[in-house]
Write a protein that holds these residues in place. Structure first.
Motif, PDB file in Angstrom:
ATOM      1  N   TYR A  38       0.832  -1.204   0.000  1.00  0.00           N
ATOM      2  CA  TYR A  38       0.000   0.000   0.000  1.00  0.00           C
ATOM      3  C   TYR A  38       0.864   1.250   0.000  1.00  0.00           C
ATOM      4  N   GLU A  39       1.950   1.187   0.745  1.00  0.00           N
ATOM      5  CA  GLU A  39       2.832   2.355   0.774  1.00  0.00           C
ATOM      6  C   GLU A  39       4.226   1.960   0.320  1.00  0.00           C
ATOM      7  N   SER A  40       4.421   1.943  -0.993  1.00  0.00           N
ATOM      8  CA  SER A  40       5.791   1.741  -1.460  1.00  0.00           C
ATOM      9  C   SER A  40       6.348   3.125  -1.768  1.00  0.00           C
TER      10      SER A  40
ATOM     11  N   ASP B 168       3.072  11.838  -2.667  1.00  0.00           N
ATOM     12  CA  ASP B 168       4.285  11.337  -2.008  1.00  0.00           C
ATOM     13  C   ASP B 168       4.163  11.200  -0.489  1.00  0.00           C
ATOM     14  N   LEU B 169       3.439  12.122   0.139  1.00  0.00           N
ATOM     15  CA  LEU B 169       3.355  12.087   1.603  1.00  0.00           C
ATOM     16  C   LEU B 169       2.782  10.767   2.148  1.00  0.00           C
ATOM     17  N   PRO B 174       7.245   4.524   5.085  1.00  0.00           N
ATOM     18  CA  PRO B 174       6.186   3.612   5.537  1.00  0.00           C
ATOM     19  C   PRO B 174       6.543   2.805   6.779  1.00  0.00           C
ATOM     20  N   ASP B 175       7.842   2.664   7.056  1.00  0.00           N
ATOM     21  CA  ASP B 175       8.243   1.871   8.219  1.00  0.00           C
ATOM     22  C   ASP B 175       8.260   2.683   9.509  1.00  0.00           C
ATOM     23  N   MET B 179       6.113   9.284  11.188  1.00  0.00           N
ATOM     24  CA  MET B 179       6.099  10.209  10.053  1.00  0.00           C
ATOM     25  C   MET B 179       4.695  10.379   9.482  1.00  0.00           C
ATOM     26  N   GLN B 180       3.724   9.623  10.002  1.00  0.00           N
ATOM     27  CA  GLN B 180       2.380   9.673   9.413  1.00  0.00           C
ATOM     28  C   GLN B 180       1.319  10.257  10.338  1.00  0.00           C
TER      29      GLN B 180
END
Lengths: 216, 412
Positions: A38-40, B168-169, B174-175, B179-180
């Motif tokens: 989903y988030e690459s 992009d945000l 993602p890890d 940051m989200q």
């Protein structure tokens, strides 16, 4: 890399192009690893993956180059077109603007890629039909006018992903066998990756395993 | 003066760094002043880079402590003495001015976590012994937000805003849950949007978002923000704006050195890649030759290394550690945008060369595809690195730069 992956008769270099965020990287990961993230992260420069396919008893290695979609990277992505025998031009069926840009990408290919490159137009994200902004008929019409094949896919569900890549590879394979040209030789690949260093190996001729051993 | 025992040349007399380098030099038996051998890092006969890495694990530090936030990394012995020097500097800051160059010398080999935020601000020139400087800078950033930031969520430059905030945000880091979170997403998008507006020749370029992550980790982390969970410990809106201002100016200082890497056609990246090729043919000719032979173009494998300043290739804790050194380099070589030929970008080129050297055995065994795969997935190897491994790369790069660079020597 599995050992069996190292043996191939032909190597086709394909490029994945299209606007930022249309799902190029996920199409590639779905096709080569059956994965979807989903988030690459956004692709910077170029990334690549391979998958072997069987065509009429021959092994074709599809070497697929995934490029960055953002405008700023155009100058370098065009350098990656060199030697590509196929291109998947991807847009997002839910984002009209990415479809409107297809013509710009075609122009880009005409300017920088081999004139004989096989191009497939791909409308991705069919898993979001309620958000569709481009109709199938319209995209088919554009593809017909530009003499391209057209596929609609969902990298998320996996729908049609296999079919689209396979169709493009089949198309290249059949063009190559009709023309009796050495496809692997014309493709830009490092010398030792070309079957028999490929000066003029006729299609269907003896194939040599990859430099480091292959399957035997 | 500290002398390199292998080359007989003086090392830069920087506290900690010189000693460390001399020790490293002694360990590497040189074969001549221009042919310093690489440390024996790799298992020959194997293309599996993870095996190379296993050989490089430092036995003294358990792997489990190598992960996580920068605060969790134990300092190396060389760092400890520098950490205490920095602590002494800040403890006496009321009465004795902190010399920027001394601070840079110490922070080059890693800033102590509790003074990192302040050290970075000083190295960037937005904080000094006069507290008014930082206050003024933060106030100036608030004015920029009013003037250039999106008003009520509506940006005047929609395409740029769309690329940053919509495309992009959501897929940034993602890890890292930290940051989200809403405040950090707002911070990152606005900071980048304002920077792009102020640098129209560059605009927003994918990949520069990666530079913001370690800055948030340090400046928000200093206020108790947890990057791994996104828990903010009651940081007020006003404090978030201070964090954003600090991130913005640090970001601006770093990117100023690399500005032509992000302008049309990205000439700076092409220059750095040419310099990397040239540097490699001096420091690791066999690697260069092998890569040429298999057709692994640096443009294919190292473009992202240049575009994202290696930050995508390292775990967060080491990104932070890398920026300790880079910001110290900036403070030493000056913040001039004209410094691109020989300043931080050149050092970065040598860091890339030293990183390639770390994987030399793997590369020499690999064909085209394996080389590209190895170098595009370096992160799977560096994930288990600790400070020691990165420190070695950084020290090696420093040594090579001093040894091999002179104007005109590397092709530009």
């Amino acid at each position: 890399m599995a050992e069996s992956e190292e043996y191939y008769d032909y190597l086709f270099k394909l490029v994945l192009i299209g606007d930022s965020g249309v799902g190029k990287s996920n199409l590639l990961s779905r096709f080569t690893r059956n994965e979807f993230l989903y988030e690459s992260k956004s692709t910077i420069g170029v990334e690549f993956a391979t998958r072997n396919l069987k065509m009429e008893g021959k092994t074709v290695k599809a070497q697929i180059w995934d490029t960055a979609g953002q405008e700023r990277y155009r100058a370098i992505t065009s350098a990656y077109y060199r030697g590509a025998v196929g291109a998947l031009l991807v847009f997002d069926i839910t984002k009209r603007a990415t479809y409107d840009n297809v013509d710009r990408w075609l122009k880009e290919l005409r300017e920088h890629a081999d004139p004989d490159i096989a191009i497939m137009l791909v409308g991705n994200k069919t898993d979001q039909p309620h958000l569709r902004g481009v109709s199938t008929a319209e995209a088919q019409q554009k593809a017909r006018e530009a003499k391209l094949s057209y596929f609609e896919t969902s990298a998320l569900s996996g729908d049609n992903v296999e079919a689209s890549f396979t169709e493009l590879v089949k198309e290249i394979y059949s063009i190559a066998s009709r023309a009796q040209i050495d496809v692997a030789g014309s493709s830009w690949v490092p010398t030792q990756f070309r079957p028999d260093h490929a000066e003029s190996v006729p299609l269907g001729g003896p194939a040599k395993p990859a430099s480091n051993g292959g399957c035997c | 003066m500290v002398y390199c025992t292998a080359s007989g040349r003086p090392c830069r007399p920087l506290a900690g760094r010189g000693v460390y380098l001399a020790a490293r030099c002694a360990a590497w038996v040189g074969t001549g002043p221009h042919k310093m051998r690489l440390p024996a890092i790799a298992v020959r006969g194997s293309a599996d880079a993870s095996k190379i890495l296993k050989m490089r694990q430092m036995p003294s530090t358990p792997t489990s402590t190598r992960r996580g936030s920068s605060a969790g990394l134990p300092p190396t012995p060389a760092q400890s003495s520098n950490h205490s020097r920095v602590r002494t500097m800040f403890a006496a800051a009321d009465t004795t001015q902190i010399e920027l160059i001394s601070l840079a010398n110490c922070c080059w080999s890693g800033a102590p976590p509790e003074f990192r935020a302040s050290s970075w601000r000083r190295l960037c020139g937005i904080e000094s012994e006069n507290p008014a400087l930082l206050t003024t800078n933060r106030a100036a950033y608030r004015k920029l937000v009013d003037k250039l930031g999106p008003a009520d969520g509506v940006a005047s430059d929609q395409p740029t805003w769309h690329q940053i905030a919509d495309l992009d945000l959501p897929r940034n880091a993602p890890d890292l849950p930290g940051m989200q979170t809403p405040p950090v997403r707002a911070l990152v998008s606005r900071l980048l949007y304002i920077w792009a507006a102020r640098h129209p020749a560059c605009g927003y370029v994918q990949g520069i978002m990666d530079v913001v992550t370690p800055l948030v980790a340090v400046f928000a982390g200093h206020r108790g923000y947890d990057m791994t969970t996104g828990k903010d410990d009651g940081i007020t809106e006003d404090q978030w704006l201070d964090v954003e201002a600090d991130c913005f100016y640090t970001f601006q200082a770093i990117l100023a050195a690399f500005q032509d890497a992000y302008t049309a056609s990205q000439p700076g990246i092409h220059r750095m890649l040419r310099q990397l090729g040239s540097a490699l043919s001096h420091v690791c000719p066999e690697v260069k030759q092998h890569m040429d032979e298999v057709g692994a173009d640096l443009l294919h494998v190292c473009f992202r290394w240049m575009n994202c300043l290696l930050l995508r290739e390292l775990p967060l804790a080491l990104d932070i550690r890398l920026l300790d050194t880079y910001l110290s380099e900036l403070a030493e070589t000056g913040h001039s945008t004209l410094g691109t030929q020989a300043g931080l970008p050149l050092y970065h080129v040598f860091v890339c060369a030293a990183l390639l050297a770390q994987f030399s055995a793997g590369i020499l065994e690999a064909d085209f595809q394996q080389t590209v795969h190895l170098l595009q997935h370096v992160r799977t190897l560096t994930d288990s690195w600790g400070d020691e491994e990165l420190a070695e790369v950084l020290a090696q790069a420093h040594l090579w730069r001093n040894q091999y660079w002179s104007p005109g020597r590397l092709s530009d």
